[in-house]
Design a protein around this motif. Sequence first.
Motif, PDB file in Angstrom:
ATOM      1  N   GLU A   1       2.733  17.592  46.113  1.00 42.65           N
ATOM      2  CA  GLU A   1       2.398  16.423  46.930  1.00 42.65           C
ATOM      3  C   GLU A   1       0.920  16.135  46.820  1.00 42.65           C
ATOM      4  OE1 GLU A   1       3.544  17.388  50.922  1.00 42.65           O
ATOM      5  OE2 GLU A   1       5.682  17.366  50.450  1.00 42.65           O
ATOM      6  N   ARG A   2       0.571  14.848  46.806  1.00 44.94           N
ATOM      7  CA  ARG A   2      -0.840  14.455  46.855  1.00 44.94           C
ATOM      8  C   ARG A   2      -1.236  14.348  48.316  1.00 44.94           C
ATOM      9  NH1 ARG A   2      -1.337   9.252  44.351  1.00 44.94           N
ATOM     10  NH2 ARG A   2      -1.281   8.382  46.428  1.00 44.94           N
ATOM     11  N   ASN A   3      -2.292  15.031  48.695  1.00 46.48           N
ATOM     12  CA  ASN A   3      -2.807  15.004  50.055  1.00 46.48           C
ATOM     13  C   ASN A   3      -4.131  14.242  50.011  1.00 46.48           C
ATOM     14  OD1 ASN A   3      -4.140  15.580  52.471  1.00 46.48           O
ATOM     15  ND2 ASN A   3      -3.268  17.631  52.634  1.00 46.48           N
ATOM     16  N   ASP A   4      -4.063  12.925  50.223  1.00 51.60           N
ATOM     17  CA  ASP A   4      -5.253  12.085  50.103  1.00 51.60           C
ATOM     18  C   ASP A   4      -6.321  12.445  51.126  1.00 51.60           C
ATOM     19  OD1 ASP A   4      -4.318  10.580  47.926  1.00 51.60           O
ATOM     20  OD2 ASP A   4      -3.236   9.210  49.240  1.00 51.60           O
TER      21      ASP A   4
ATOM     22  N   ALA B   1       0.077  16.594  38.892  1.00 50.33           N
ATOM     23  CA  ALA B   1      -1.128  15.904  39.350  1.00 50.33           C
ATOM     24  C   ALA B   1      -1.619  14.926  38.282  1.00 50.33           C
ATOM     25  CB  ALA B   1      -2.215  16.912  39.697  1.00 50.33           C
TER      26      ALA B   1
ATOM     27  N   ASP C   1       0.525  11.927  38.004  1.00 49.05           N
ATOM     28  CA  ASP C   1       0.227  10.998  39.095  1.00 49.05           C
ATOM     29  C   ASP C   1      -1.041  10.194  38.791  1.00 49.05           C
ATOM     30  OD1 ASP C   1       0.765  10.061  41.934  1.00 49.05           O
ATOM     31  OD2 ASP C   1      -1.278  10.853  42.148  1.00 49.05           O
TER      32      ASP C   1
ATOM     33  N   ARG D   1     -10.748  10.368  38.266  1.00 49.76           N
ATOM     34  CA  ARG D   1     -10.364  11.408  39.218  1.00 49.76           C
ATOM     35  C   ARG D   1     -10.918  12.714  38.656  1.00 49.76           C
ATOM     36  NH1 ARG D   1      -5.156  10.644  42.430  1.00 49.76           N
ATOM     37  NH2 ARG D   1      -6.704   9.355  43.460  1.00 49.76           N
TER      38      ARG D   1
ATOM     39  N   ARG E   1      -8.019  15.290  49.726  1.00 48.73           N
ATOM     40  CA  ARG E   1      -8.383  15.029  48.329  1.00 48.73           C
ATOM     41  C   ARG E   1      -7.955  16.183  47.423  1.00 48.73           C
ATOM     42  NH1 ARG E   1     -14.211  12.974  49.997  1.00 48.73           N
ATOM     43  NH2 ARG E   1     -14.255  15.156  50.485  1.00 48.73           N
ATOM     44  N   ARG E   2      -6.656  16.439  47.462  1.00 49.29           N
ATOM     45  CA  ARG E   2      -6.105  17.487  46.614  1.00 49.29           C
ATOM     46  C   ARG E   2      -4.608  17.283  46.444  1.00 49.29           C
ATOM     47  NH1 ARG E   2      -7.149  22.159  51.063  1.00 49.29           N
ATOM     48  NH2 ARG E   2      -5.347  21.773  52.381  1.00 49.29           N
ATOM     49  N   TYR E   3      -4.092  17.893  45.401  1.00 47.73           N
ATOM     50  CA  TYR E   3      -2.655  17.988  45.192  1.00 47.73           C
ATOM     51  C   TYR E   3      -2.274  19.396  45.616  1.00 47.73           C
ATOM     52  CZ  TYR E   3      -2.970  13.766  42.343  1.00 47.73           C
ATOM     53  OH  TYR E   3      -3.187  12.485  41.905  1.00 47.73           O
TER      54      TYR E   3
ATOM     55  N   SER F   1      -1.419   6.099  38.548  1.00 48.85           N
ATOM     56  CA  SER F   1      -2.373   5.376  39.391  1.00 48.85           C
ATOM     57  C   SER F   1      -3.340   4.520  38.585  1.00 48.85           C
ATOM     58  CB  SER F   1      -3.167   6.370  40.253  1.00 48.85           C
ATOM     59  OG  SER F   1      -4.119   7.056  39.465  1.00 48.85           O
TER      60      SER F   1
END
Length: 112
Positions: A11-14, A64, A67, A40, A17-19, A71
């Motif tokens: 999961e991307r945790n915005d 990651a 993703d 990125r 700022r990490r996967y 993006s």
Amino acid sequence: MTQPSAAPTVERNDAERRYEILVDGERAGLTAYLDHGEQRVFYHTEVDDAFAGQGLASRLVQEALTDVRRSGKRIVPVCPYVAKFLKKHEEFADITDVVTPDVLKWLDTEVG
């Protein structure tokens, strides 16, 4: 060593700022990034010792970077693990930028 009973998920945790890679809902590892314009910048990857040897770091970075491609951003591999991964996975070469002194200086001011 913990054996997963369910397939790991990334999961991307915005906000952070990490996967993150999760095993049975528990965070097993992460790869941290900062966005610098359209880049990125990945600067740190880790997997908890309890989950070592299961290929989780590779899966985490693969998802990651996939993703990042979706993006429309570009990859800057400051993290040694991400850089090593990219040498073996040329499918990301078209969206990978070299690490420059300017990026390193910027990163140093952002993370300290």
